[in-house]
Design an enzyme around this catalytic site. Structure first.
Site, short mmCIF file in Angstrom:
data_model
loop_
_atom_site.label_atom_id
_atom_site.label_comp_id
_atom_site.label_asym_id
_atom_site.label_seq_id
_atom_site.Cartn_x
_atom_site.Cartn_y
_atom_site.Cartn_z
N ARG A 94 0.81 -1.21 0.00
CA ARG A 94 0.00 0.00 0.00
C ARG A 94 0.84 1.26 0.00
O ARG A 94 0.29 2.35 -0.05
CB ARG A 94 -0.83 -0.01 1.29
CG ARG A 94 -2.29 0.27 1.15
CD ARG A 94 -2.88 0.00 2.53
NE ARG A 94 -4.23 0.43 2.68
CZ ARG A 94 -5.28 -0.36 2.48
NH1 ARG A 94 -5.12 -1.59 2.04
NH2 ARG A 94 -6.48 0.10 2.69
N ARG A 133 -22.09 0.97 1.53
CA ARG A 133 -21.50 -0.11 2.32
C ARG A 133 -21.61 0.20 3.81
O ARG A 133 -21.86 -0.70 4.62
CB ARG A 133 -20.02 -0.29 1.92
CG ARG A 133 -19.36 -1.46 2.63
CD ARG A 133 -17.99 -1.75 2.08
NE ARG A 133 -16.98 -0.91 2.69
CZ ARG A 133 -15.69 -0.89 2.30
NH1 ARG A 133 -15.30 -1.65 1.31
NH2 ARG A 133 -14.83 -0.11 2.90
N ARG A 139 -19.29 -1.22 8.85
CA ARG A 139 -17.88 -1.40 9.22
C ARG A 139 -17.44 -0.21 10.05
O ARG A 139 -17.72 0.93 9.72
CB ARG A 139 -17.04 -1.48 7.94
CG ARG A 139 -16.28 -2.78 7.81
CD ARG A 139 -15.59 -2.87 6.49
NE ARG A 139 -14.46 -1.95 6.38
CZ ARG A 139 -13.60 -1.98 5.38
NH1 ARG A 139 -13.74 -2.88 4.42
NH2 ARG A 139 -12.60 -1.13 5.32
N ARG A 150 -9.08 7.62 4.47
CA ARG A 150 -8.48 6.48 3.77
C ARG A 150 -8.29 6.79 2.28
O ARG A 150 -7.29 6.41 1.68
CB ARG A 150 -9.31 5.21 3.97
CG ARG A 150 -9.40 4.82 5.45
CD ARG A 150 -9.62 3.35 5.71
NE ARG A 150 -10.63 2.71 4.92
CZ ARG A 150 -11.96 2.83 5.08
NH1 ARG A 150 -12.44 3.62 6.02
NH2 ARG A 150 -12.78 2.17 4.31
P1 ADP Z 1 -10.09 -0.14 2.51
O1 ADP Z 1 -9.51 -0.46 1.16
O2 ADP Z 1 -11.54 0.23 2.47
O3 ADP Z 1 -9.26 0.84 3.29
P2 ADP Z 1 -8.99 -2.57 3.64
O4 ADP Z 1 -9.77 -3.74 4.07
O5 ADP Z 1 -8.05 -2.74 2.51
O6 ADP Z 1 -10.09 -1.47 3.34
O7 ADP Z 1 -8.15 -1.97 4.88
C1 ADP Z 1 -8.76 -1.62 6.10
C2 ADP Z 1 -7.71 -1.08 7.08
O8 ADP Z 1 -6.77 -2.12 7.42
C3 ADP Z 1 -6.86 0.07 6.59
O9 ADP Z 1 -7.47 1.32 6.71
C4 ADP Z 1 -5.61 -0.08 7.48
O10 ADP Z 1 -5.85 0.41 8.77
C5 ADP Z 1 -5.45 -1.59 7.58
N1 ADP Z 1 -4.60 -2.11 6.47
C6 ADP Z 1 -5.00 -2.92 5.46
N2 ADP Z 1 -3.98 -3.20 4.63
C7 ADP Z 1 -2.91 -2.51 5.14
C8 ADP Z 1 -1.56 -2.37 4.71
N3 ADP Z 1 -1.08 -2.97 3.62
N4 ADP Z 1 -0.73 -1.61 5.45
C9 ADP Z 1 -1.16 -1.01 6.55
N5 ADP Z 1 -2.42 -1.08 7.01
C10 ADP Z 1 -3.30 -1.83 6.31
#
Ligand code: ADP
Length: 202
Positions: A94, A133, A139, A150
């Site tokens: 990410r 959603r 959520r 985000r």
């Molecule tokens: P969205 O794409 O709606 O943000 P995700 O399910 O991908 O939903 O992620 C939810 C949360 O999980 C993020 O906002 C973060 O807090 C954490 N998270 C997910 N993937 C990562 C990552 N690769 N690095 C750091 N935090 C992460």
């Protein structure tokens, strides 16, 4: 067309782009496991594990869990047998640091990503889907402020990783607006054009 027998994939898109839904469908078509960091964190939070307790406030606040911790979790998951010939990463890497961690891990195994699927969805459309959603799933991070936060992190930290993968010639930009089936078909067509072989029939 040379066929590629592995399917090491990454799906990238803004919050609300439908990458989670499409990720599951694509993984099924290519017979590979989905590795979703968001799902891992949410499951741990729900079960109240030590990891869940550690990351709950961060996830609820819409911030990123520390890179080293996230990368460790992904390395463990990708080391399992079912990921030997392929996997679909959703939500990781990410940012640039996580890209470096992943590249290092894969390179040590003589591997690299076969394709990066970029789901392209306008911000307004993303916001609309996320509001829906929030109503349907409730959520805890899908508040207006959480969503905007985000999306900002996505635009600042995640979108730029596509440039790096783009230089490797592995990014497929897919229009993420349309019916779920239409979008799945677009993604599969792009991957097949790269010589990746799906497991299940159309
Ligand atoms: P969205 O794409 O709606 O943000 P995700 O399910 O991908 O939903 O992620 C939810 C949360 O999980 C993020 O906002 C973060 O807090 C954490 N998270 C997910 N993937 C990562 C990552 N690769 N690095 C750091 N935090 C992460």
């Amino acid at each position: 067309m040379t066929s590629v027998t592995t399917a090491r994939l990454l799906i990238v898109g803004p919050q609300g782009s439908g990458k989670g839904t499409q990720g599951v469908r694509i993984a099924e078509a290519f017979g590979i496991p989905v590795v979703s960091t968001g799902d891992v964190f949410r499951a741990n939070i729900k079960e109240g594990t030590p990891l869940g307790r550690q990351v709950k406030a961060i996830v609820d606040g819409g911030d990123l869990v520390p890179d080293e911790l996230t990368s460790e979790i992904v390395r463990d998951r990708l080391s399992q047998d079912d990921a030997a010939h392929g996997f679909l990463l959703d939500g990781y890497p990410r940012n640039a640091q996580q890209v470096a961690h992943l590249e290092e891990f894969l390179a040590a195994r003589g591997e690299s990503l076969d394709a990066v699927i970029e789901l392209v969805v306008p911000r307004e459309e993303s916001l609309e889907r996320l509001r829906l959603r929030a109503e349907e799933q409730g959520r805890s991070d899908d508040t207006d402020a959480g969503i905007a936060h985000r999306l900002d992190i996505y635009e600042r930290e995640t979108a730029p990783i596509l440039a790096a993968y783009g230089e490797q010639g592995i990014v497929d930009r897919i229009d993420g607006v349309g019916s779920l089936d239409e979008i799945t078909t677009r993604i599969i067509a792009a991957l097949e054009a790269r010589g990746l072989e799906r497991r299940t029939a159309a």
